[in-house]
Design an enzyme around this catalytic site. Structure first.
Site, PDB file in Angstrom:
ATOM      1  N   TYR B 362     -57.693  -0.960  19.416  1.00  0.00           N
ATOM      2  CA  TYR B 362     -57.076  -0.408  18.190  1.00  0.00           C
ATOM      3  C   TYR B 362     -57.918   0.680  17.502  1.00  0.00           C
ATOM      4  CZ  TYR B 362     -59.250  -4.327  15.392  1.00  0.00           C
ATOM      5  OH  TYR B 362     -60.059  -5.230  14.788  1.00  0.00           O
ATOM      6  N   GLU B 363     -57.264   1.305  16.533  1.00  0.00           N
ATOM      7  CA  GLU B 363     -57.784   2.517  15.865  1.00  0.00           C
ATOM      8  C   GLU B 363     -58.144   3.581  16.902  1.00  0.00           C
ATOM      9  OE1 GLU B 363     -59.291   0.737  11.691  1.00  0.00           O
ATOM     10  OE2 GLU B 363     -59.921   2.723  12.283  1.00  0.00           O
ATOM     11  N   GLY B 364     -57.267   3.723  17.872  1.00  0.00           N
ATOM     12  CA  GLY B 364     -57.477   4.667  18.957  1.00  0.00           C
ATOM     13  C   GLY B 364     -58.131   3.949  20.117  1.00  0.00           C
TER      14      GLY B 364
END
Lengths: 264, 388
Positions: B362-364
């Protein structure tokens, strides 16, 4: 409500070592904490203040480094800290300590309630709280597990309390001002907050000497302490027993001889 | 290692550590089983003023920065990665308001978020827009004093439990990425509801839900910045927040290492604690070195952000990439050191392996992080060659 909490700075018992030569505590490198039972006293004081407004003053007697305990209490939300520190207090037993604390509290003016932990984890005497009540001529309730109700009639407040006794609990009413000692069942102490810690860092600790609180020098320190510690020693550690092996009859015979030898 | 923390930073770290060790630790097993938002521990963090560490004093915070936020997140993750993300995701929802909010918006929303009385969340991801954040389909159509939102966001951390959401939606479909905008949407706004609650491999002590917008009327005053800024808001927010995920990963790695060291000293095989075997010692040594390297990078990037350096995309991505890979590696090795016991849910370590995995996603995803790093690297080289 004007509330006083008495606390004691004690060595963290999870970290206790005894010097085998003179049987005293090795204090170097030992972390000091607020006596755990006093944390419940602080919490109860803060809860009373949150309900009735007023002020919580935390008082301790001890060496200059006991200031850290007061700051920690302030970080939890106490309004001010008073440190009674003087060489003349050194060597005080529970009687002299309760006298010194009582004199300090007197100097604070009108107080509604004084709360202490039930006992300190280093001395385990449970005498200082009751001692303060006697010196200040206030009623006391020890081992309080719940403040059920705060009644008010004709401007006079009364606590309805539950206190623990050996065979159960008692419910009693006590007029204010009074002294309470509390047990850990009474509440769950809060964590400090960042704002509290910042405030504690900057807080000015009130420091009073024996003279400041007008303490009678005959009643403090070693002079005021009828208790004398004659000797401190660690009980000898038990050495492992002897295990006999072999045929049951032989073992019993051997055991009888050994026991006889012990008796003689 | 001594990271030369200031007195205040030590205070923040120690307070978070105290709460994590004394209060959170005994609760973790129950929280894992319940798979609910950890309200009780969030309230403790709020009462301790930890939600506002990075928020300006003017809005009720402590006025410190990303670094302090990372210290708290790390300490929480050392005990529970899920609780750490519930805390850090509130900051993720707050960052766009700090970065792009008007004075009125800041005054309205930041004090509640700083006190922890209101939890924040940030919503970009949709079923067809993960790594390709530009492919979002949620729309925001202007209608007088309002924008009308329609669409679906999913995999939203703190979804349903948060009260303040920053939502990215298209205000002009024809412009693609440049046609998106950011909106503050409060829980309870008519037309804003919650869908499926996800059942996850790890970070089970955090909640992840769908957000559903059906003709949801959002006041014009809740537009962040101006129309078309959505993509920039997203990127800048992530630049700011990635060290937080990196700190979560770092905490998970440290927590797994702590457990592995402790276990290896207790577990006796062949008549000796397994910590006396070189095979285990070398594993522990590598794990500890990786954790320390991750910490060095995460702390440096967080400090760089706090120093006001606006160009942090590359370093921020590096911190997230490296720390999350370390978390996965160290947690997996920690399970290995526990052996068969490590595979059992009765023991605490398997959770760290499950929790670590998400930090690589997550978050890229870490592939996207590598793209960000490479793009910036090449851009810098190009700029340098032009100067010559």
């Amino acid at each position: 409500m004007n509330i006083v909490i008495c606390i004691k700075q004690v060595p963290d018992t999870t970290d206790i070592r005894i010097n085998p030569d003179d049987n005293t505590l090795i204090r170097a490198g030992v972390v000091s904490i607020i006596n755990p039972f006093d944390m419940y006293a602080i919490e109860e004081g803060l809860r009373l203040r949150d309900r009735f407004e007023g002020k919580v003053t935390v008082v301790t007697m001890g060496p200059p480094q006991a200031e850290a305990a007061l700051r920690e209490a302030i970080s939890l939300g106490c309004d001010q800290g008073v440190l009674l520190s003087d060489r003349a207090f050194a060597g005080s037993d529970t009687l002299a300590t309760s006298y010194a604390l009582a004199m300090g509290i007197k100097k604070l003016g009108d107080i509604d309630v004084i709360i202490c932990g039930k006992q300190a984890i280093d001395g385990d005497t449970a005498q200082v709280g009751p001692g303060i009540s006697v010196w200040l001529d206030m009623p006391q309730a020890t081992y309080v597990k719940k403040i059920e109700e705060v009644k008010e009639a004709k401007g006079k407040k009364t606590f309805r309390l539950e206190r623990m006794v050996e065979e159960g609990h008692e419910i009693l009413e006590i007029p204010l001002p009074c002294v309470l000692t509390v047990v850990k069942e009474i509440n769950e102490p809060r964590m400090p907050s960042l704002k509290g810690m910042m405030r504690a860092k900057k807080a000015e600790i009130i420091k009073w000497t024996a003279e400041d609180v007008k303490a009678d020098e005959k009643k403090i320190g070693l002079n005021g302490s009828p208790t004398q510690v004659v000797k401190i020693f660690s009980p000898p550690s038990r050495v492992g027993g002897q295990v006999l092996h072999g045929d049951p009859e032989d073992v019993v015979t051997k055991l009888r001889e050994l026991l006889k030898g012990e008796i003689n | 290692m001594d990271y030369l923390l200031s007195e205040e930073q030590i205070m923040v770290r120690d307070l978070a550590r105290k709460i994590a060790q004394e209060k959170l630790k005994p609760m973790v097993k129950e929280l894992e089983e319940k798979e609910e938002f950890p309200w009780a521990i969030m309230k403790m963090l709020a009462d301790a003023d930890l939600f506002g560490v990075y928020i300006d004093e003017k809005y009720g915070g402590m006025g410190a920065g990303v670094f302090e936020l990372c210290l708290v997140t790390e300490e929480l993750a050392r005990i529970c990665g899920g609780v750490a993300v519930s805390y850090a995701a509130s900051a993720l929802g707050t960052d766009p308001i700090i970065l792009f909010g008007s004075e009125e918006q800041k005054k309205k929303f930041l004090p509640g978020l700083a006190s922890g009385k209101r939890i924040g969340a940030f919503a970009v991801t949709e079923p067809n827009a993960g790594s390709d954040a530009g492919a979002i389909e949620t729309t925001a159509k202007k209608d007088g004093e309002y924008y009308i939102l329609n669409g679906l966001k999913h995999f939203i951390t703190n979804g349903g439990d948060a009260e303040v959401y920053v939502i990215i939606a298209l205000t002009d479909k024809s412009k693609g990425q440049r046609g998106s905008s950011a909106f503050i949407v409060e829980k309870g706004t008519p037309g804003f509801t919650f869908g499926k609650k996800e059942e996850k491999m790890g970070i089970r002590t955090s909640t992840t839900r769908e957000l559903i917008f059906q003709d949801c009327k959002v006041p014009k005053a809740n537009l962040l910045g101006k129309e078309g800024l959505g993509f920039i808001v997203t990127m800048k927010t992530f630049d700011q927040s990635r060290p937080g995920v990196a700190a979560q990963a770092l905490g998970i790695a440290q927590g797994a290492l702590d457990l592995a060291v402790e276990y290896s000293r207790q577990r006796v095989q062949f008549g000796k604690p397994i910590s006396s075997f070189q095979g285990i010692q070398f594993m522990l040594a590598d794990m500890a070195t990786q954790v320390e390297a991750a910490r060095g990078l995460v702390y440096s990037v967080a400090r760089q952000i706090d120093s006001g350096n606006p160009k942090v995309a590359k370093e921020s991505a590096m911190a997230k990439l490296f720390a999350s890979d370390v978390a996965m590696k160290v947690a997996t090795d920690a399970v290995q050191i526990y052996g068969g016991y490590g595979y059992m849910r009765e023991y605490p370590i398997e959770k760290f392996m499950r929790d670590a995995k998400i930090t690589q996603i997550y978050e890229g995803t870490n592939q996207i992080q590598r793209s960000i790093i490479a793009t910036n690297l090449i851009k810098e080289a190009l700029a340098a060659s032009k100067k010559k």
